[in-house]
Design a protein around this motif. Structure first.
Motif, PDB file in Angstrom:
ATOM      1  N   ASN A  85       0.657  -1.052   0.121  1.00  0.00           N
ATOM      2  CA  ASN A  85       0.147  -0.027  -0.157  1.00  0.00           C
ATOM      3  C   ASN A  85       1.055   1.365   0.029  1.00  0.00           C
ATOM      4  O   ASN A  85       0.553   2.231   0.389  1.00  0.00           O
ATOM      5  N   ALA A  88       0.192  -9.819   4.972  1.00  0.00           N
ATOM      6  CA  ALA A  88      -1.373 -10.439   5.178  1.00  0.00           C
ATOM      7  C   ALA A  88      -1.023 -11.388   6.523  1.00  0.00           C
ATOM      8  O   ALA A  88      -1.816 -11.458   7.376  1.00  0.00           O
ATOM      9  N   VAL A 111      -9.692  -3.234  14.213  1.00  0.00           N
ATOM     10  CA  VAL A 111     -10.398  -2.456  13.121  1.00  0.00           C
ATOM     11  C   VAL A 111      -9.656  -1.827  12.232  1.00  0.00           C
ATOM     12  O   VAL A 111      -9.627  -1.770  11.047  1.00  0.00           O
ATOM     13  N   TYR A 112      -8.491  -0.819  12.521  1.00  0.00           N
ATOM     14  CA  TYR A 112      -7.796  -0.185  11.946  1.00  0.00           C
ATOM     15  C   TYR A 112      -6.861  -0.901  10.969  1.00  0.00           C
ATOM     16  O   TYR A 112      -6.747  -0.471   9.731  1.00  0.00           O
ATOM     17  N   PHE A 116      -7.857  -3.287   9.360  1.00  0.00           N
ATOM     18  CA  PHE A 116      -8.556  -3.381   7.940  1.00  0.00           C
ATOM     19  C   PHE A 116      -8.209  -2.749   6.932  1.00  0.00           C
ATOM     20  O   PHE A 116      -7.938  -3.158   5.676  1.00  0.00           O
ATOM     21  N   ASN A 117      -7.577  -1.406   7.125  1.00  0.00           N
ATOM     22  CA  ASN A 117      -7.193  -0.548   6.168  1.00  0.00           C
ATOM     23  C   ASN A 117      -5.914  -1.229   5.471  1.00  0.00           C
ATOM     24  O   ASN A 117      -5.531  -1.035   4.462  1.00  0.00           O
ATOM     25  N   TYR A 118      -5.238  -1.720   6.286  1.00  0.00           N
ATOM     26  CA  TYR A 118      -3.935  -2.151   6.089  1.00  0.00           C
ATOM     27  C   TYR A 118      -4.038  -3.402   5.046  1.00  0.00           C
ATOM     28  O   TYR A 118      -3.410  -3.524   4.002  1.00  0.00           O
ATOM     29  N   SER A 119      -4.811  -4.559   5.752  1.00  0.00           N
ATOM     30  CA  SER A 119      -4.911  -5.662   5.027  1.00  0.00           C
ATOM     31  C   SER A 119      -6.472  -6.178   5.257  1.00  0.00           C
ATOM     32  O   SER A 119      -6.547  -7.070   5.874  1.00  0.00           O
ATOM     33  N   PRO A 120      -7.303  -5.935   4.367  1.00  0.00           N
ATOM     34  CA  PRO A 120      -8.537  -6.419   4.369  1.00  0.00           C
ATOM     35  C   PRO A 120      -8.382  -7.850   4.398  1.00  0.00           C
ATOM     36  O   PRO A 120      -9.213  -8.785   5.049  1.00  0.00           O
ATOM     37  N   LEU A 121      -7.465  -8.548   3.416  1.00  0.00           N
ATOM     38  CA  LEU A 121      -7.454  -9.899   3.388  1.00  0.00           C
ATOM     39  C   LEU A 121      -7.084 -10.610   4.891  1.00  0.00           C
ATOM     40  O   LEU A 121      -7.554 -11.515   4.986  1.00  0.00           O
ATOM     41  N   TRP A 171      -8.348  -9.536   7.711  1.00  0.00           N
ATOM     42  CA  TRP A 171      -9.663  -9.452   8.404  1.00  0.00           C
ATOM     43  C   TRP A 171     -10.758 -10.608   7.779  1.00  0.00           C
ATOM     44  O   TRP A 171     -11.138 -11.264   8.628  1.00  0.00           O
ATOM     45  N   TYR A 172     -10.557 -10.729   6.372  1.00  0.00           N
ATOM     46  CA  TYR A 172     -11.396 -11.835   5.756  1.00  0.00           C
ATOM     47  C   TYR A 172     -11.015 -13.107   6.362  1.00  0.00           C
ATOM     48  O   TYR A 172     -11.689 -14.015   6.489  1.00  0.00           O
TER      49      TYR A 172
END
Lengths: 809, 52
Positions: A298, A406, A462-463, A465-470, A472-473
């Protein structure tokens, strides 16, 4: 040797020798917290936070105080293997603990994946740059690209799974040596770096500007990424079984290691930003890193011109090589030293995480929430070999399938969520057992400290998530899989284990015939037996069923169940007397059980015997304290019963057989149970009136047609009932006054619905009628597993936390 | 942007100091409890009484 520490009624059997000193366990903590994170993650974190990395580490150090205090407090009192999982299990029950254990298993395993990837990267760099060995280019395998680094990572994962299977555990001395070497290398790095900075102050300070090139967003991401360091708390606490005087030693070790490790991290960040120049060599490596899939994805591309490249940007693109490559400028043979130290560090961290992830899944297998295979111990090696193999497989799979950033983010998310649960467990444990536990340390400003801990962990997670949505998924997918496994497999096993510990059958007398539908009638007071047994028999008759009469003798929580045997004669007599009220056509079984808690025992019996309805007696007074609605036993059974529940007010009317029964109903699942009970009374010859009160908002015609519908359905069973609809805005009052004016001796009502945040047993209207009507009242509630599971879950988190917060002020 | 840097330095030092203070306090509380001289929180009513 049995330990007296821990929770009341919780036996801690430990056979391990206590021979670790404060110094030893502090070194274990430092070793675990410095771990490999500092070698693998600082580059990535610098790319996110810029020079603000220094502040990010300081903020992490501040935030971790809150969780550190929690670990110090609980670890001083309950220092056992299992750590956070164990505390969550004691505080919130096995069901919640399953999720904590499931996440802990994943978190430790993914941390292991991170370290294998770090190992793979460092070995690859060492071999190619220092030994000039050319390795194979990355190979495409279906959706994966496997290069030499991933191959080394997989190898390391498999090797340490094997080592753990063999049972070779890092001894205290070897562990101390590795930690001392790591720390020494880093201190030397810091010394050289600070020397450079003080020698070139203007140049160095220039490199810290702009301080926040990516704003506070970058700071938070860097914080989240590196929070994994504090998983070291778990390692300290789990080593508590082998420590001298754990009450004092464990909390001190937690604090000292926090203080030392955060300081080291901050100094490393200062040196990394301040003492490193972007040389053409470094610049070129960064460009290769950016294209070779190492650095953060990113970040903006490496600038075309070396003059425009900031150190932190370059470090970000270097990814896990950031520290190693930068070290080359800071001290002689810096890169080589860091690579070698990094290799040892990642391997020792991999050993620890393979061990801890195996241990968590082993504990869960032993608790029967995962298949028993997880708790199988190899006959020769004395190790949990299946848990080891599966943990190893998980580690390797994650390392090979995901990019390192990730994996790092996924690890952090899981640990942050785990810490969140542990913070909550601390609140519950202090609240419920605080005055009985032998704490060696207690946190100040309870419960605000763990509450702040919960908020900050959640915020960071939660933050990320901005870095690596993967990440969180992946985390969500893992949690969902866990929930699925829990409902399909573990829940039943948990239930059985709890029942075994809670309730034991003493005697049983079975009727000759068994029928499908069963009414469970717990009898404590002989005076109410007739009313309960006759009502229960009427309901059983209607459903072609049987009754199970039970009486429960209680023993205190601390006393083993076997010692309650002597008190059961009274229970047997109560049941013998009650049998006279059972009609001849209804099969009746009898059991006498012993349990620690009557409410829980009733639920357990209903669960074991597959009862369809539990019938309880109630004296008719509501308690209305903050904890209770109708009474502790009734409250518990109504909220946790595995089947329908009906409560009969036993005070008041002396007549045992209802003659005139009023049934207020407005539809809904609970009304079905009420109607069933009323139909049972009709079958005994009572006059039954279906009743509805319409308020000014309701439609009278709808109400009348609904009642007529039910009347016709009952008529098909040859049961004659009447119907009445009246108008009033105060439903409860209308029911009571109508019943009194028209000589009804019994009112039967269904519950009014589930409460989510507010605790509702049957609802305001049924409970008011129950209290105010002088005659007999029956309240009925249908078993709705999903709604009640959600309600219980919310009650546990909101109710207990709210109570604890109240009591603290 | 010197002011951002200075603000950052100050925040860093404050956060670090906060941690060290918490650590010193933690040691203090642990020692006091070990000596039996700590009377806050769950220890408030001990010596024969409970918190209930």
């Amino acid at each position: 040797m049995s330990d007296e520490s821990g929770l009341p009624g919780h036996e801690n059997q430990t056979d391990l020798a206590r021979d670790l000193s404060l110094f030893d366990i502090t070194m274990i903590g430092i070793g675990a917290m410095i771990g490999a994170g500092i070698f693998v993650l600082t580059g990535l974190a610098a790319g996110q936070a810029g020079p603000g990395l220094v502040m990010a580490f300081a903020f992490n150090g501040f935030i971790t105080i809150f969780t550190g205090m929690v670990y110090a407090e609980l670890g001083s009192a309950i220092p056992e293997a299992g750590g956070g999982y164990l505390w969550v299990r004691e505080a919130l029950g096995r069901s919640q603990a399953f999720l904590a254990g499931w996440m802990s298993w994943f978190a430790h395993a993914v941390a292991g994946s991170l370290y294998t990837l770090g190992f793979g990267a460092f070995v690859h760099l060492l071999l190619t740059e220092y030994f000039g060995i050319q390795l194979f280019p990355p190979v495409d395998l279906f959706v994966l690209t496997i290069g030499p680094e991933k191959a080394f990572a997989a190898f390391a994962g498999a090797l340490f799974a094997y080592i753990n299977y063999r049972g070779a555990k890092e001894t205290g001395l070897a562990g101390n040596i590795v930690t001392l070497v790591k720390v020494t290398v880093i201190i030397i790095l810091i010394a050289f770096g600070l020397g450079y900075i003080f020698g070139h102050p203007a140049e160095a300070s220039g490199r810290f500007q702009p301080f926040l090139p990516r704003g506070f967003g970058g700071i938070f991401i860097a914080m989240g990424l590196t929070f994994i360091a504090f998983e070291g708390y778990e390692i300290i606490v789990q080593s508590g079984e082998e420590v001298v005087n754990p009450r004092e030693t464990v909390p001190k070790a937690v604090f000292y290691s926090m203080a030392i490790v955060v300081t080291i991290y901050i100094l490393v960040a200062i040196v990394l930003i301040g003492a490193v120049t972007v040389t053409p060599e470094l610049f070129q490596q960064a460009q290769e890193g950016a294209t070779g899939g190492h650095g953060a994805t990113n970040l903006p591309a490496v600038p075309a011109n070396i003059g425009d490249a900031a150190v932190w940007e370059i470090l970000g693109h270097l990814g896990e090589f950031g520290l190693a490559q930068a070290a080359g400028q800071i001290m002689p043979y810096g890169t080589l030293v860091i690579l070698v130290a990094g290799i040892f560090s990642t391997l020792s961290a991999l050993n620890a995480t393979t061990f801890s992830s195996t241990r968590v899944s082993f504990a869960m297998g032993r608790d029967h929430v995962l298949p028993d295979a997880f708790s199988e111990v190899h006959s020769e090696k004395q190790t949990p070999y299946i848990a080891t193999a599966l943990s190893g497989a998980l580690i390797i799979f994650m390392a090979v399938a995901l990019p390192i950033e990730a994996v790092a983010a996924a690890t952090d998310v899981m640990f942050l969520l785990l810490f969140l649960q542990v913070n909550y467990a601390a609140i519950v444990i202090r609240r419920e057992w605080g005055d009985q536990i032998d704490y060696g340390y207690v946190m100040p400003y309870f419960p605000y400290v763990p509450i702040i801990g919960i908020i900050t962990k959640l915020g960071l997670a939660v933050y990320l998530f901005n870095y690596s949505p993967l990440a969180w998924y992946g985390a969500i997918a893992w949690i969902l899989v866990g929930i699925g496994i829990f409902f399909i497999y573990s829940r039943g096993r948990v239930r059985e284990t709890e029942i075994e510990e809670e309730t034991r059958l003493v005697t049983e007398e079975r009727a000759v015939i068994d029928r499908g539908y069963q009414v469970l009638i717990p009898i404590a007071n002989p005076e109410h037996a007739e009313k309960l047994v006759k009502a229960g028999s009427a309901i059983a008759r209607r459903n072609d069923g049987e009754v199970l009469l039970t009486s429960i003798a209680t023993v205190p929580e601390q006393t083993p169940l076997s010692e309650g045997r002597a008190n059961t004669d009274q229970q047997r007599r109560i049941l013998d007397d009650a049998m006279q009220y059972v009609p001849e056509d209804i099969p009746a079984h009898r059991t006498v059980t012993i349990g620690h808690d009557v409410g829980r025992s009733i639920d357990n019996i209903a669960y074991q015997r597959n009862s369809d309805l539990i019938l309880l007696g109630w004296r008719g007074r509501r308690k209305r304290t903050s904890d209770l609605v109708l009474g502790s036993i009734i409250d518990h059974v109504v909220e946790h019963a595995p089947c329908d529940v009906a409560v009969i007010k036993t005070a008041g009317d002396d007549r045992d057989t209802p003659h005139n029964v009023l049934v207020p109903m407005a539809g809904g699942p609970h009304a079905e149970v009420a109607e069933d009970i009323a139909a049972g009374y009709a079958g005994m010859g009572a006059n039954v009136t279906l009743f509805n009160v319409v308020t000014s908002d309701d439609n009278r015609e709808d109400a009348e047609s609904f009642l007529t519908d039910r009347q016709e359905t009952l008529a098909e069973e040859d049961l004659e009932v009447s119907t009445t609809v009246i108008e009033s805005d105060d439903i409860a009052e209308a029911i009571v006054s109508y019943a009194e004016k028209n000589d009804f001796d019994t009112v039967v009502l269904g519950a009014a619905g589930e409460g989510l945040l507010r605790r509702i047993l049957f609802g305001e209207i049924p409970e008011t009628v129950g209290e105010q009507f002088d005659g007999q009242v029956v309240m009925a509630k249908k078993h709705r597993p999903i709604q009640s599971a959600v309600s219980n879950f919310v009650q546990k988190w909101v109710g207990k936390g709210a109570k604890a917060a109240d009591l603290a002020s | 942007m010197v002011s951002t840097l200075i603000a950052g330095v100050i925040l860093t030092v404050l956060a670090w100091l906060g941690l060290q203070i918490a650590v010193v306090h933690g040691k203090y509380v642990t020692d006091k409890i070990a000596e039996g001289r700590y009377h806050k929180g769950p220890f408030r009513n001990r010596d024969g009484e409970t918190n209930e």
